[in-house]
Design a protein around this motif. Sequence first.
Motif, PDB file in Angstrom:
ATOM      1  N   CYS A  12       0.848  -1.201   0.000  1.00  0.00           N
ATOM      2  CA  CYS A  12       0.000   0.000   0.000  1.00  0.00           C
ATOM      3  C   CYS A  12       0.884   1.252   0.000  1.00  0.00           C
ATOM      4  O   CYS A  12       2.084   1.175   0.274  1.00  0.00           O
ATOM      5  N   PHE A  13       0.252   2.393  -0.250  1.00  0.00           N
ATOM      6  CA  PHE A  13       1.021   3.653  -0.304  1.00  0.00           C
ATOM      7  C   PHE A  13       1.658   3.983   1.047  1.00  0.00           C
ATOM      8  O   PHE A  13       2.743   4.544   1.113  1.00  0.00           O
ATOM      9  N   GLY A  14       0.991   3.605   2.156  1.00  0.00           N
ATOM     10  CA  GLY A  14       1.507   3.951   3.489  1.00  0.00           C
ATOM     11  C   GLY A  14       2.836   3.268   3.757  1.00  0.00           C
ATOM     12  O   GLY A  14       3.787   3.884   4.261  1.00  0.00           O
ATOM     13  N   VAL A  15       2.919   1.988   3.412  1.00  0.00           N
ATOM     14  CA  VAL A  15       4.165   1.235   3.619  1.00  0.00           C
ATOM     15  C   VAL A  15       5.232   1.706   2.632  1.00  0.00           C
ATOM     16  O   VAL A  15       6.397   1.898   2.997  1.00  0.00           O
ATOM     17  N   ALA A  72       5.046   3.191  10.188  1.00  0.00           N
ATOM     18  CA  ALA A  72       3.737   3.502   9.591  1.00  0.00           C
ATOM     19  C   ALA A  72       2.595   3.136  10.528  1.00  0.00           C
ATOM     20  O   ALA A  72       1.496   3.668  10.416  1.00  0.00           O
ATOM     21  N   CYS A  95       1.341   6.354   8.901  1.00  0.00           N
ATOM     22  CA  CYS A  95       0.459   6.461   7.736  1.00  0.00           C
ATOM     23  C   CYS A  95      -0.655   7.463   8.019  1.00  0.00           C
ATOM     24  O   CYS A  95      -1.219   7.475   9.124  1.00  0.00           O
ATOM     25  N   LEU A  97      -3.612   7.351   7.254  1.00  0.00           N
ATOM     26  CA  LEU A  97      -4.877   6.682   7.594  1.00  0.00           C
ATOM     27  C   LEU A  97      -4.853   6.143   9.028  1.00  0.00           C
ATOM     28  O   LEU A  97      -5.894   5.985   9.649  1.00  0.00           O
ATOM     29  N   VAL A  98      -3.650   5.905   9.562  1.00  0.00           N
ATOM     30  CA  VAL A  98      -3.534   5.585  10.994  1.00  0.00           C
ATOM     31  C   VAL A  98      -3.775   6.865  11.813  1.00  0.00           C
ATOM     32  O   VAL A  98      -4.456   6.850  12.837  1.00  0.00           O
ATOM     33  N   THR A 160      -6.765  -0.280  11.500  1.00  0.00           N
ATOM     34  CA  THR A 160      -6.976   0.001  10.068  1.00  0.00           C
ATOM     35  C   THR A 160      -6.998  -1.247   9.183  1.00  0.00           C
ATOM     36  O   THR A 160      -7.531  -1.202   8.081  1.00  0.00           O
ATOM     37  N   THR A 161      -6.397  -2.349   9.664  1.00  0.00           N
ATOM     38  CA  THR A 161      -6.263  -3.537   8.808  1.00  0.00           C
ATOM     39  C   THR A 161      -7.251  -4.647   9.162  1.00  0.00           C
ATOM     40  O   THR A 161      -7.070  -5.790   8.740  1.00  0.00           O
ATOM     41  N   CYS A 190      -8.757   1.090   6.660  1.00  0.00           N
ATOM     42  CA  CYS A 190      -8.209   1.884   5.549  1.00  0.00           C
ATOM     43  C   CYS A 190      -8.658   1.336   4.195  1.00  0.00           C
ATOM     44  O   CYS A 190      -8.976   0.152   4.060  1.00  0.00           O
ATOM     45  N   PRO A 192      -6.952   0.748   1.322  1.00  0.00           N
ATOM     46  CA  PRO A 192      -6.197  -0.382   0.748  1.00  0.00           C
ATOM     47  C   PRO A 192      -6.602  -1.725   1.357  1.00  0.00           C
ATOM     48  O   PRO A 192      -6.681  -2.734   0.652  1.00  0.00           O
ATOM     49  N   THR A 261      -0.316  -5.902   2.538  1.00  0.00           N
ATOM     50  CA  THR A 261       0.045  -4.519   2.205  1.00  0.00           C
ATOM     51  C   THR A 261       1.521  -4.179   2.452  1.00  0.00           C
ATOM     52  O   THR A 261       1.951  -3.070   2.175  1.00  0.00           O
TER      53      THR A 261
HETATM   54  S1  SF4 Z   1      -3.220   2.127   7.373  1.00  0.00           S
HETATM   55 FE1  SF4 Z   1      -3.616   0.999   5.476  1.00  0.00          FE
HETATM   56  S2  SF4 Z   1      -2.640   2.287   3.899  1.00  0.00           S
HETATM   57 FE2  SF4 Z   1      -1.781   2.894   5.871  1.00  0.00          FE
HETATM   58  S3  SF4 Z   1       0.074   1.662   6.128  1.00  0.00           S
HETATM   59 FE3  SF4 Z   1      -1.580   0.584   7.166  1.00  0.00          FE
HETATM   60  S4  SF4 Z   1      -2.343  -0.846   5.614  1.00  0.00           S
HETATM   61 FE4  SF4 Z   1      -1.160   0.692   4.532  1.00  0.00          FE
END
Ligand code: SF4
Length: 305
Positions: A12-15, A72, A95, A97-98, A160-161, A190, A192, A261
């Motif tokens: 995912c973009f966050g990682v 992240a 991240c 989204l976190v 988020t996961t 999130c 992703p 991810t």
């Molecule tokens: S919150 Fe989602 S997008 Fe962000 S790092 Fe974790 S898995 Fe990836």
Amino acid sequence: MKITLADHYGMCFGVRDALQVTGEVAAAGPTTVLGDLVHNGVVQRQLAALGVKRGSLAEVGASATERVIITAHGAAEGQRRAWRDAGFAVTDTTCPLVRKAHRALAQLVAGGARAVVIGQAGHAEVRGLCGDFPEVAVVESAEEVEALGFAPRFGVVAQTTQPLGKVLDLVECLRRRHPGAEVVYRDTVCQPTKDRQSAMERLVREQECVVVVGGRHSNNTRQLSETARRAGVAVRQVETAEELQAAWFAGVTRVGVTAGTSTLEETVQAVVTRLEAFGNGRAEEAAEAGAGGIEISGRTGALAF
Ligand code: SF4
């Protein structure tokens, strides 16, 4: 053997952003990642090859000249402040989204709700979420929800996961358990994770077997495997192509592939190559694909992903 990739899979973009930033920081000098940057052994080996240490500051004996990375998965605000006050150069790769989940939880607590996090107790993200609010209850099963005592108002967020379906089921379970309470739910799963979960649900409809590529300690990888199991499809979870065994696919004509991810695209491609070789009976090629792994060319600060 027909091999089908999920229509959403992998890093995912966050990682990706966290790895990029960590590579740049590590190129400038001694760097410690506070915990696992990602729960993926292949990526962790890449970071170690760049000289990046992992652990708590006490464990690695870091000095105040050390660059430290918040992963992240995020961290509690109090912890972040303590590291900065101790003089460490802190780079925060939490991240966005976190962060959104942290904000949602803080608002619910500020509004007087009894806070509940649906997630894996002890996971780095959940520890970070709860770190500033010791009174938060962490639940991951209907039994744990049933055990929650009454409060006039509950405020619920999720790691988020977590799979969205499971989260919504547990929110409903809480509403049934305490019909007199107000239950406010903020969706913090999130995008992703949602995309990979729904792609997995579509994938399993057509496959006899699914290979999930990801870290053994990765929550979202584990949840993808669970989704396949619940659908009654045979599932093999591997971290690298080398772990695949030809015998697992004897007589199988349709195999799906997905990845968590924090999984590198190169790892997924090595898995597909090895599966193709199994399908064509080319054992030597399969062995080569498995042994290929991920190359790191010197201590350049650039990660190969
Ligand atoms: S919150 Fe989602 S997008 Fe962000 S790092 Fe974790 S898995 Fe990836």
